[in-house]
Design a protein around this motif. Sequence first.
Motif, PDB file in Angstrom:
ATOM      1  N   VAL A   1      -0.281  -4.568  57.455  1.00  0.00           N
ATOM      2  CA  VAL A   1      -1.173  -3.422  57.539  1.00  0.00           C
ATOM      3  C   VAL A   1      -1.253  -2.728  56.184  1.00  0.00           C
ATOM      4  O   VAL A   1      -0.243  -2.531  55.509  1.00  0.00           O
ATOM      5  CB  VAL A   1      -0.661  -2.402  58.587  1.00  0.00           C
ATOM      6  CG1 VAL A   1      -1.533  -1.170  58.620  1.00  0.00           C
ATOM      7  CG2 VAL A   1      -0.574  -3.035  59.957  1.00  0.00           C
ATOM      8  N   PHE A   2      -2.474  -2.372  55.780  1.00  0.00           N
ATOM      9  CA  PHE A   2      -2.690  -1.527  54.618  1.00  0.00           C
ATOM     10  C   PHE A   2      -3.680  -0.452  55.027  1.00  0.00           C
ATOM     11  O   PHE A   2      -4.777  -0.771  55.501  1.00  0.00           O
ATOM     12  CB  PHE A   2      -3.257  -2.320  53.438  1.00  0.00           C
ATOM     13  CG  PHE A   2      -3.544  -1.462  52.243  1.00  0.00           C
ATOM     14  CD1 PHE A   2      -2.531  -1.107  51.378  1.00  0.00           C
ATOM     15  CD2 PHE A   2      -4.817  -0.988  52.006  1.00  0.00           C
ATOM     16  CE1 PHE A   2      -2.792  -0.296  50.280  1.00  0.00           C
ATOM     17  CE2 PHE A   2      -5.084  -0.179  50.925  1.00  0.00           C
ATOM     18  CZ  PHE A   2      -4.071   0.169  50.049  1.00  0.00           C
ATOM     19  N   ALA A   3      -3.294   0.794  54.915  1.00  0.00           N
ATOM     20  CA  ALA A   3      -4.171   1.901  55.306  1.00  0.00           C
ATOM     21  C   ALA A   3      -4.123   2.982  54.235  1.00  0.00           C
ATOM     22  O   ALA A   3      -3.071   3.267  53.658  1.00  0.00           O
ATOM     23  CB  ALA A   3      -3.739   2.474  56.650  1.00  0.00           C
ATOM     24  N   ARG A   4      -5.277   3.552  53.959  1.00  0.00           N
ATOM     25  CA  ARG A   4      -5.364   4.628  52.975  1.00  0.00           C
ATOM     26  C   ARG A   4      -6.213   5.741  53.569  1.00  0.00           C
ATOM     27  O   ARG A   4      -7.296   5.496  54.097  1.00  0.00           O
ATOM     28  CB  ARG A   4      -6.014   4.114  51.699  1.00  0.00           C
ATOM     29  CG  ARG A   4      -6.171   5.169  50.641  1.00  0.00           C
ATOM     30  CD  ARG A   4      -6.788   4.617  49.385  1.00  0.00           C
ATOM     31  NE  ARG A   4      -5.854   3.665  48.801  1.00  0.00           N
ATOM     32  CZ  ARG A   4      -6.231   2.683  47.999  1.00  0.00           C
ATOM     33  NH1 ARG A   4      -7.497   2.498  47.720  1.00  0.00           N
ATOM     34  NH2 ARG A   4      -5.339   1.872  47.501  1.00  0.00           N
TER      35      ARG A   4
ATOM     36  N   GLU B   1      -6.617  10.813  47.355  1.00  0.00           N
ATOM     37  CA  GLU B   1      -5.786  10.020  48.258  1.00  0.00           C
ATOM     38  C   GLU B   1      -4.660  10.888  48.808  1.00  0.00           C
ATOM     39  O   GLU B   1      -3.893  11.490  48.063  1.00  0.00           O
ATOM     40  CB  GLU B   1      -5.209   8.822  47.509  1.00  0.00           C
ATOM     41  CG  GLU B   1      -4.504   7.856  48.386  1.00  0.00           C
ATOM     42  CD  GLU B   1      -4.092   6.606  47.627  1.00  0.00           C
ATOM     43  OE1 GLU B   1      -2.940   6.203  47.823  1.00  0.00           O
ATOM     44  OE2 GLU B   1      -4.892   6.081  46.859  1.00  0.00           O
ATOM     45  N   ILE B   2      -4.592  10.966  50.140  1.00  0.00           N
ATOM     46  CA  ILE B   2      -3.573  11.793  50.790  1.00  0.00           C
ATOM     47  C   ILE B   2      -2.386  10.948  51.237  1.00  0.00           C
ATOM     48  O   ILE B   2      -1.240  11.285  50.964  1.00  0.00           O
ATOM     49  CB  ILE B   2      -4.176  12.537  52.003  1.00  0.00           C
ATOM     50  CG1 ILE B   2      -5.287  13.465  51.521  1.00  0.00           C
ATOM     51  CG2 ILE B   2      -3.107  13.309  52.748  1.00  0.00           C
ATOM     52  CD1 ILE B   2      -6.068  14.107  52.627  1.00  0.00           C
ATOM     53  N   VAL B   3      -2.667   9.846  51.917  1.00  0.00           N
ATOM     54  CA  VAL B   3      -1.600   9.002  52.465  1.00  0.00           C
ATOM     55  C   VAL B   3      -1.969   7.536  52.269  1.00  0.00           C
ATOM     56  O   VAL B   3      -3.108   7.145  52.494  1.00  0.00           O
ATOM     57  CB  VAL B   3      -1.402   9.267  53.977  1.00  0.00           C
ATOM     58  CG1 VAL B   3      -0.360   8.333  54.560  1.00  0.00           C
ATOM     59  CG2 VAL B   3      -1.029  10.705  54.236  1.00  0.00           C
ATOM     60  N   THR B   4      -1.007   6.749  51.841  1.00  0.00           N
ATOM     61  CA  THR B   4      -1.166   5.299  51.784  1.00  0.00           C
ATOM     62  C   THR B   4      -0.010   4.677  52.540  1.00  0.00           C
ATOM     63  O   THR B   4       1.145   5.059  52.348  1.00  0.00           O
ATOM     64  CB  THR B   4      -1.146   4.784  50.335  1.00  0.00           C
ATOM     65  OG1 THR B   4      -2.228   5.395  49.628  1.00  0.00           O
ATOM     66  CG2 THR B   4      -1.299   3.281  50.278  1.00  0.00           C
ATOM     67  N   VAL B   5      -0.336   3.736  53.411  1.00  0.00           N
ATOM     68  CA  VAL B   5       0.684   3.056  54.207  1.00  0.00           C
ATOM     69  C   VAL B   5       0.529   1.559  54.007  1.00  0.00           C
ATOM     70  O   VAL B   5      -0.559   1.020  54.181  1.00  0.00           O
ATOM     71  CB  VAL B   5       0.538   3.397  55.709  1.00  0.00           C
ATOM     72  CG1 VAL B   5       1.532   2.609  56.532  1.00  0.00           C
ATOM     73  CG2 VAL B   5       0.691   4.881  55.950  1.00  0.00           C
ATOM     74  N   GLU B   6       1.599   0.910  53.602  1.00  0.00           N
ATOM     75  CA  GLU B   6       1.644  -0.541  53.526  1.00  0.00           C
ATOM     76  C   GLU B   6       2.831  -0.992  54.355  1.00  0.00           C
ATOM     77  O   GLU B   6       3.941  -0.516  54.159  1.00  0.00           O
ATOM     78  CB  GLU B   6       1.822  -1.020  52.088  1.00  0.00           C
ATOM     79  CG  GLU B   6       0.634  -0.732  51.205  1.00  0.00           C
ATOM     80  CD  GLU B   6       0.795  -1.310  49.816  1.00  0.00           C
ATOM     81  OE1 GLU B   6       1.134  -2.503  49.714  1.00  0.00           O
ATOM     82  OE2 GLU B   6       0.604  -0.548  48.867  1.00  0.00           O
TER      83      GLU B   6
END
Length: 76
Positions: free
Chosen positions: A25-28, A35-40
């Motif tokens: 999963v990659f979410a931004r 950019e507030i939150v990035t999740v990898e």
Amino acid sequence: MAQPDSSSLAEVLDRVLDKGVVVDVFARVSLVGIEIVTVEARVVAASVDTFLHYAEEIAKIEQAELTAGVEAAPEA
């Protein structure tokens, strides 16, 4: 309403542990271009035996990705 068959749940679990499952999963999240939150995340569900069986191939793929990234980087 019928309840799920426990033997089918056991079969699904057995298959997942035998074959393994990978969720990548990659979410931004951005607000007004900031950019507030990035999740990898990479989640792997498998038995230890299955993981060890494929671990060497996974390491080769990751090494190839790193090598390709270094080769693609412009020289300073």
